[in-house]
Design an enzyme around this catalytic site. Sequence first.
Site: not given
Ligand code: SDX
Length: 393
Positions: A270, A328
Amino acid sequence: QTGYFTYDPGFTSTASCSSKITFIDGDNGVLLYRGYPIEQLAEKCDFLEVCYLLLNGELPNGAEMKEFVTTISKHVMVHEQLTRFYSGFRRDAHPMAVLVGVVGALSAFYHDGTDVTCREDRYTAAIRLIAKMPNIVAMCHKYSTGMPFIYPKRKLGYAENFMRMMMGDPCDEYIPNPILIRAIDRILILHADHEQNASTSTVRLAGSSGANPYACVAAGIACLWGAAHGGANEAVLNMLEEIGDASNIPEYVAKAKDKNDPFRLMGFGHRVYKNYDPRAKLMRQTCHEVLDELNLHNDRTFKLAMELERIALEDPYFVERKLYPNVDFYSGIVLRALGIPTEMFTAIFALARSVGWIAQWDEMISDPELKIGRPRQLYRGVPQRDVQPISSR
Ligand code: SDX
């Protein structure tokens, strides 16, 4: 829990806007709607009470709730002409494509072109949206199945009315299961608002131009559709279908870690919560209640989801990055258990979030200081240069 509300100039320098509606503390897994913890609202209120709270800033007393329910019930129908809008779509059109179109078309029926600025007009628009969205979303599903639309019943509760229009058979009486109706109501509460997420920011930005509330909400629906945002619940089920068997989980977890692979574990991580999403805890509890009620604990998809959750929560990559299951991850499993088709999941998220969108739009319109305005950019293109004749390019 001091410090939550300490004025932190450093923080506000990164904030896109200010609001009094929803508070998130991502590090501590805290979510408050108008100061009330989401855990208490999910336990002690129903969705319409939460709608009243988000719109008015206070929970209703008995008389206020009765009046609010009556007002909503008066607006549950949509103009008959609007129901013909659906027939312009292919039956297999994605429900979110239909929803964007139909909600945008509300502008043609309920907006007279004048600015919606006074509180009374703003409140009427909010009531109309909250009241009509269950009917509009249910018609998206009915249209896709070739089944006739089922009209709302003014005397039914909000969640029951929606499930009857969505899953009911016009040839049979709809017999609600109270546990499943409560599950839908809780899904709506948990998804009602969430501070300045991408779709809410879209609604506020559209509203800052003076666009009418129905057009603004249509813009929010379009943004919510993305798999990284509201499309995640549908993407979770598609991912579980693709994984197929627990023996394949390690391969997909490895893909999720591979920086050269765009695959992400849907339903994990998230942008704000770097602790467990409080909604996910509540959704997980609802998930077990529904699966207990429907005797689905041996359901292949649910068992696969629980195994994926276990593996991910033990994996150092996810633990180090504080990537927990989000709301989700579980909401998709609940909706699937209720027999709702996967492609309708995000439309149900939009149904819930409509109250958050319109409450935030209303707050922004009521106070020009809260308008996002026109964002500026950091230009990183080529410096100014002169056009050369094509013969010398
Ligand atoms: C919603 O904003 C809101 O409030 C949204 C929401 C709402 O109620 O409106 O809460 C609803 O959108 C919930 C999120 C739903 N999306 C997903 O479940 C899709 C999968 N999640 C990823 O796409 C991701 O976690 C995000 C987009 C949600 C967040 O991405 P970020 O901001 O890049 O996450 P982060 O900065 O915490 O990432 C840190 C690390 C990164 O790797 P490094 O660069 O440190 O090596 O974690 C990795 C990211 O690449 N990472 C993941 C991951 N999510 C983050 N790796 C694998 N799988 C994942 N799901």
